[in-house]
Motif scaffolding. Sequence first.
Motif, PDB file in Angstrom:
ATOM      1  N   UNK A  25       0.850  -1.194   0.000  1.00 53.99           N
ATOM      2  CA  UNK A  25       0.000   0.000   0.000  1.00 53.99           C
ATOM      3  C   UNK A  25       0.886   1.245   0.000  1.00 53.99           C
ATOM      4  N   UNK A  26       0.657   2.126  -0.997  1.00 52.63           N
ATOM      5  CA  UNK A  26       1.452   3.349  -1.136  1.00 52.63           C
ATOM      6  C   UNK A  26       0.736   4.527  -0.486  1.00 52.63           C
ATOM      7  N   UNK A  27       1.454   5.605  -0.248  1.00 53.19           N
ATOM      8  CA  UNK A  27       0.911   6.852   0.301  1.00 53.19           C
ATOM      9  C   UNK A  27       0.292   6.673   1.687  1.00 53.19           C
ATOM     10  N   UNK A  28       0.806   5.731   2.484  1.00 60.35           N
ATOM     11  CA  UNK A  28       0.235   5.491   3.806  1.00 60.35           C
ATOM     12  C   UNK A  28       0.628   6.589   4.782  1.00 60.35           C
ATOM     13  N   UNK A  29      -0.282   6.885   5.695  1.00 60.89           N
ATOM     14  CA  UNK A  29       0.031   7.833   6.761  1.00 60.89           C
ATOM     15  C   UNK A  29       0.858   7.148   7.832  1.00 60.89           C
ATOM     16  N   UNK A  30       0.596   5.866   8.101  1.00 55.49           N
ATOM     17  CA  UNK A  30       1.373   5.069   9.045  1.00 55.49           C
ATOM     18  C   UNK A  30       1.092   3.601   8.790  1.00 55.49           C
ATOM     19  N   UNK A  50      -5.200   0.518   5.825  1.00 56.01           N
ATOM     20  CA  UNK A  50      -4.295   1.597   6.199  1.00 56.01           C
ATOM     21  C   UNK A  50      -4.898   2.902   5.709  1.00 56.01           C
ATOM     22  N   UNK A  51      -4.655   3.967   6.455  1.00 53.93           N
ATOM     23  CA  UNK A  51      -5.085   5.289   6.019  1.00 53.93           C
ATOM     24  C   UNK A  51      -4.048   5.820   5.037  1.00 53.93           C
TER      25      UNK A  51
END
Length: 157
Positions: free
Chosen positions: A51-56, A77-78
């Motif tokens: 998963x790309x662009x995750x906040x954490x 994931x956010x």
Amino acid sequence: MQPKNIATFECEVIQKEFKLIGQSITVNFPDSFPDAAIKLQKDFFNRVDEVHNTKSKEVLFSPYMCNEIIATYFACLEVDEIDKIPEGMIGFKLPMTKYAKISCSNKTISEGYDAVFAWMKEHGYKQRWFDHSSPVEIYYIDENALEETAEILIPIY
């Protein structure tokens, strides 16, 4: 960043929107819970690097929909943007919603639900049922801990 106290059972009202990418499972309810949710979370945790662009990558979001017969449960994931969705996953947005939020732990989730619904009743809030909203469980992953901080968010009006 992980909140400092585990299972404080403190309640508050927050407003939040979520952009999420993850996996889901639909199973019989309540017979398949919590086993199906735990398996889904473990399976998804093995794929978080996709998963790309995750906040954490250490905060797991689990929205769900349940009608007391079947439940669809997510492990997500956010993300900053919903793009590049890995195969077998879904990307979606939960729009800005007002939530009753309680802090608990993965070991005290049942008590957390009891406490947040009692707090909502005491303060005159009612649960908003799936009208552009969904309850969300949030887990702050710490692979070295026996007990992890969790939060329950219940959409309210």
